[in-house]
Scaffold this motif. Sequence first.
Motif, PDB file in Angstrom:
ATOM      1  N   ALA A  31      19.784   0.401  74.963  1.00  0.00           N
ATOM      2  CA  ALA A  31      18.901   0.027  76.070  1.00  0.00           C
ATOM      3  C   ALA A  31      19.129  -1.430  76.490  1.00  0.00           C
ATOM      4  N   GLU A  32      19.402  -2.294  75.525  1.00  0.00           N
ATOM      5  CA  GLU A  32      19.657  -3.707  75.842  1.00  0.00           C
ATOM      6  C   GLU A  32      20.940  -3.883  76.650  1.00  0.00           C
ATOM      7  N   LYS A  33      21.878  -2.975  76.475  1.00  0.00           N
ATOM      8  CA  LYS A  33      23.132  -3.060  77.229  1.00  0.00           C
ATOM      9  C   LYS A  33      22.963  -2.583  78.672  1.00  0.00           C
ATOM     10  N   GLY A  34      21.759  -2.120  79.030  1.00  0.00           N
ATOM     11  CA  GLY A  34      21.498  -1.756  80.406  1.00  0.00           C
ATOM     12  C   GLY A  34      21.372  -0.268  80.660  1.00  0.00           C
ATOM     13  N   TYR A  35      21.562   0.552  79.675  1.00  0.00           N
ATOM     14  CA  TYR A  35      21.433   1.992  79.863  1.00  0.00           C
ATOM     15  C   TYR A  35      19.948   2.347  79.909  1.00  0.00           C
ATOM     16  N   LYS A  36      19.535   2.994  80.977  1.00  0.00           N
ATOM     17  CA  LYS A  36      18.137   3.381  81.128  1.00  0.00           C
ATOM     18  C   LYS A  36      18.071   4.879  81.335  1.00  0.00           C
ATOM     19  N   SER A  37      17.302   5.497  80.494  1.00  0.00           N
ATOM     20  CA  SER A  37      17.152   6.947  80.569  1.00  0.00           C
ATOM     21  C   SER A  37      15.745   7.318  80.134  1.00  0.00           C
ATOM     22  N   GLU A  38      15.212   8.310  80.784  1.00  0.00           N
ATOM     23  CA  GLU A  38      13.886   8.797  80.407  1.00  0.00           C
ATOM     24  C   GLU A  38      13.894   9.299  78.969  1.00  0.00           C
ATOM     25  N   ASP A  39      14.926  10.026  78.607  1.00  0.00           N
ATOM     26  CA  ASP A  39      15.048  10.565  77.250  1.00  0.00           C
ATOM     27  C   ASP A  39      15.170   9.452  76.211  1.00  0.00           C
ATOM     28  N   LEU A  40      15.937   8.424  76.523  1.00  0.00           N
ATOM     29  CA  LEU A  40      16.119   7.306  75.596  1.00  0.00           C
ATOM     30  C   LEU A  40      14.795   6.598  75.334  1.00  0.00           C
ATOM     31  N   PHE A  41      14.049   6.296  76.395  1.00  0.00           N
ATOM     32  CA  PHE A  41      12.782   5.591  76.235  1.00  0.00           C
ATOM     33  C   PHE A  41      11.735   6.462  75.543  1.00  0.00           C
ATOM     34  N   LYS A  42      11.788   7.774  75.772  1.00  0.00           N
ATOM     35  CA  LYS A  42      10.880   8.674  75.057  1.00  0.00           C
ATOM     36  C   LYS A  42      11.152   8.633  73.556  1.00  0.00           C
ATOM     37  N   LYS A  43      12.435   8.672  73.196  1.00  0.00           N
ATOM     38  CA  LYS A  43      12.790   8.689  71.780  1.00  0.00           C
ATOM     39  C   LYS A  43      12.389   7.391  71.082  1.00  0.00           C
ATOM     40  N   ILE A  44      12.625   6.268  71.734  1.00  0.00           N
ATOM     41  CA  ILE A  44      12.272   4.990  71.119  1.00  0.00           C
ATOM     42  C   ILE A  44      10.750   4.862  71.018  1.00  0.00           C
ATOM     43  N   GLY A  45      10.049   5.174  72.108  1.00  0.00           N
ATOM     44  CA  GLY A  45       8.589   5.090  72.094  1.00  0.00           C
ATOM     45  C   GLY A  45       7.975   6.014  71.065  1.00  0.00           C
ATOM     46  N   ASP A  46       8.476   7.246  70.987  1.00  0.00           N
ATOM     47  CA  ASP A  46       7.948   8.205  70.017  1.00  0.00           C
ATOM     48  C   ASP A  46       8.213   7.760  68.580  1.00  0.00           C
ATOM     49  N   SER A  47       9.358   7.138  68.353  1.00  0.00           N
ATOM     50  CA  SER A  47       9.682   6.667  67.005  1.00  0.00           C
ATOM     51  C   SER A  47       8.708   5.593  66.559  1.00  0.00           C
ATOM     52  N   TYR A  48       8.458   4.626  67.429  1.00  0.00           N
ATOM     53  CA  TYR A  48       7.507   3.569  67.077  1.00  0.00           C
ATOM     54  C   TYR A  48       6.081   4.115  67.004  1.00  0.00           C
ATOM     55  N   TYR A  49       5.747   5.057  67.858  1.00  0.00           N
ATOM     56  CA  TYR A  49       4.413   5.657  67.838  1.00  0.00           C
ATOM     57  C   TYR A  49       4.179   6.383  66.513  1.00  0.00           C
ATOM     58  N   SER A  50       5.169   7.117  66.035  1.00  0.00           N
ATOM     59  CA  SER A  50       5.012   7.846  64.780  1.00  0.00           C
ATOM     60  C   SER A  50       4.944   6.912  63.574  1.00  0.00           C
ATOM     61  N   LYS A  51       5.506   5.707  63.717  1.00  0.00           N
ATOM     62  CA  LYS A  51       5.422   4.713  62.641  1.00  0.00           C
ATOM     63  C   LYS A  51       4.185   3.832  62.781  1.00  0.00           C
ATOM     64  N   ALA A  52       3.344   4.118  63.793  1.00  0.00           N
ATOM     65  CA  ALA A  52       2.109   3.382  64.081  1.00  0.00           C
ATOM     66  C   ALA A  52       2.379   1.921  64.437  1.00  0.00           C
ATOM     67  N   ASP A  53       3.524   1.661  65.029  1.00  0.00           N
ATOM     68  CA  ASP A  53       3.835   0.330  65.558  1.00  0.00           C
ATOM     69  C   ASP A  53       3.522   0.381  67.054  1.00  0.00           C
ATOM     70  N   PHE A  54       2.228   0.279  67.368  1.00  0.00           N
ATOM     71  CA  PHE A  54       1.761   0.530  68.722  1.00  0.00           C
ATOM     72  C   PHE A  54       2.180  -0.547  69.712  1.00  0.00           C
ATOM     73  N   ASP A  55       2.416  -1.755  69.246  1.00  0.00           N
ATOM     74  CA  ASP A  55       2.853  -2.824  70.147  1.00  0.00           C
ATOM     75  C   ASP A  55       4.229  -2.502  70.727  1.00  0.00           C
TER      76      ASP A  55
END
Length: 131
Positions: A49-73
């Motif tokens: 994502a930092e290299k500029g690739y933006k995808s709905e699927d990519l952001f879902k996976k990253i957000g879901d990973s942090y959400y499941s680890k309870a890192d809400f920030d």
Amino acid sequence: MKKNILLYMAIISFVSFKGNAQDSKIYVTDKISDKYAYVDIIKTYERIAEKGYKSEDLFKKIGDSYYSKADFDKAAEWYCELFDISNDLEPEYYYQYAKCLLFIGQVDNANKILEKLKQKSGVIKKKITIK
């Protein structure tokens, strides 16, 4: 009689040899598995994502990973990126994003997201009138 004893000894030694051979295979497999390394998939996705690739699927996976680890920030940060790309998402993402915002103290933004969820669910549910 001696032939029977020799036959039994041969069978017992064959079975014990076969058992030792299996143990050595397990040992070799254990040795090979030490060569594999753990890959932190969240960090890999973040680098993409930092290299500029933006995808709905990519952001879902990253957000879901942090959400499941309870890192809400961090989950809120990635869900924000997700909502910048698309507003046509599943209802669970509205709820998870709002929950993350509540946990980090952004109550007004959480209420806005929940209002969008209500509007979206209102579009789906149509009133049925009988004449």
